[in-house]
Design a protein around this motif. Sequence first.
Motif, mmCIF file in Angstrom:
data_model
loop_
_atom_site.group_PDB
_atom_site.id
_atom_site.type_symbol
_atom_site.label_atom_id
_atom_site.label_comp_id
_atom_site.label_asym_id
_atom_site.label_seq_id
_atom_site.Cartn_x
_atom_site.Cartn_y
_atom_site.Cartn_z
ATOM 1 N N SER A 97 3.496 13.581 61.015
ATOM 2 C CA SER A 97 4.945 13.666 60.841
ATOM 3 C C SER A 97 5.679 13.288 62.115
ATOM 4 O O SER A 97 6.666 12.542 62.089
ATOM 5 N N VAL A 98 5.214 13.809 63.254
ATOM 6 C CA VAL A 98 5.838 13.477 64.541
ATOM 7 C C VAL A 98 5.749 11.978 64.810
ATOM 8 O O VAL A 98 6.728 11.340 65.209
ATOM 9 N N GLY A 101 8.081 9.889 62.591
ATOM 10 C CA GLY A 101 9.455 9.937 63.068
ATOM 11 C C GLY A 101 9.692 9.050 64.275
ATOM 12 O O GLY A 101 10.799 8.545 64.478
ATOM 13 N N ALA A 102 8.640 8.858 65.080
ATOM 14 C CA ALA A 102 8.768 8.041 66.295
ATOM 15 C C ALA A 102 8.301 6.604 66.086
ATOM 16 O O ALA A 102 8.243 5.834 67.049
ATOM 17 N N ARG A 172 14.418 8.939 60.266
ATOM 18 C CA ARG A 172 13.376 9.587 61.071
ATOM 19 C C ARG A 172 13.321 11.094 60.820
ATOM 20 O O ARG A 172 12.264 11.720 60.943
ATOM 21 N N TRP A 173 14.456 11.678 60.429
ATOM 22 C CA TRP A 173 14.487 13.117 60.190
ATOM 23 C C TRP A 173 13.800 13.498 58.885
ATOM 24 O O TRP A 173 13.522 14.689 58.656
ATOM 25 N N TYR A 176 10.678 14.369 60.847
ATOM 26 C CA TYR A 176 10.845 15.427 61.845
ATOM 27 C C TYR A 176 11.107 16.786 61.203
ATOM 28 O O TYR A 176 10.783 17.825 61.785
ATOM 29 N N VAL A 179 8.234 19.240 61.098
ATOM 30 C CA VAL A 179 7.611 19.781 62.310
ATOM 31 C C VAL A 179 7.809 21.290 62.453
ATOM 32 O O VAL A 179 6.824 22.024 62.662
#
Length: 465
Positions: A97-98, A101-102, A172-173, A176, A179
Amino acid sequence: MTTTQDPSETRPDPALRAISLVVVLGTVMTMLDATIVNVAINVLGRDLGVSLSTVQWTVTGYTLALSMTIPITGWAIGRFGAKSTWITSLALFGAGSVLCGAAWSAGALIAFRVLQGVGGGLLMPVAQTLLTRAAGPERMGRTMAVISIPSMLAPVLGPLLGGVLVDHLSWRWMFYVNVPVCALALLLAVRLLPREERRADSRLDALGLALLSPGLAALVYGLSQTGEASGGSRALAGLVFGVVLTAAFCAHSLRRGERALLDVALFRDRGLAASAAALFCYSVGVFGVLLLVPLYSQSVPGTGVLDAGLLIAPMGAGAIVTMPLAGRLTDRLGAHLPGIAGIVTVLAGIFACARVDMSAGASPLAAALFVIGLGHGLVTPSIMAAAYRTLPRSVLPGAATASQIVIRVGTALGAAVITVILQTLTRGSDGPQAAAFEGSLLWATAIVAVALVPALLIPRRQAAP
């Protein structure tokens, strides 16, 4: 001879409540991620500068990774223990997931979605194993009601949450947001989940893995391509390859028996076989409806994606009403009656959807979806409970894996079959018309009706402890 159960034996104990909290937190994320990205496909393609056919792999890659990972669950639980497998799966999902998002490119996003799918594929069958072991046969209905919560909420909340995040923050959220939930679920898992014995001699069935995981992935891929205008050859290749590999695995499993990656001989148990068949037919029909209804609503001018997502909410509301009742009825009466009553209710709701005139407004369709939800809340916990009530504790991981494979293939088949039916009924016209949606929904009704046959074969009473 029947015996009266002490109410204290069926009342959820603190340990079972703790496990339930942990598994719901973990599984709800994976279920949401299977639907949350769907509403942002156009946005992802635009921001990452790629075609829709490329960005679609952010969904397809996640689904294929889920399908390929599920078969190793039984072995992983036996070799490392359910708690360790759960924590590792959560960590993989959180890390994915991280990274999603990146992500800096479409290729990176697709790769990280695959990592998410590897972690997510293990979570649901491990969750079922943890809960069924802790609950025992006498509390199986209410336990399956708990594990059904994420699957009830995901079709409702996924598109809605995705639309809100994309509109007000960034795509991206969508990743995120997992998380903090994942971090909390990891903390609770470390503190609350019981440790279990490991089998140091548990060996991975490498040949079985090489046959079943690619076979399932090929089946799901082939089914997903069936409804694509240019996917004919890919669909055929995937389906043929998947059927051949899956058949080869079944032959291998029958020879290897309990040492196989998944022992297909488990389906000799009447409860598991009838439950799996009913869940398969039911999943094909109901997930076809979940595909049709948003498309149907958007055929009315002025109805957008978020409106279509909100229209599914009554179905989730109806399921939440009946789900706790389903658990109690299943523990008291067995899975037979609640399951059949639920299927009949769903049939009435889908038939009502087929007769709705969308030009009269969304209220009639919402009411019909609420009826479907009432039935869905009865079906899922009761029929899932029927799969485990007569099985010994030692084979529960294999049974949980088998049921998840059945549901995964059924949902993919439902989307493919309904898409093909809709395209066939709209052939020669400018686009889907009301009559085509009505015909497709009637086909979905017929498919769900087939689930009544195996549901009638579910044992009426649970085996004596």
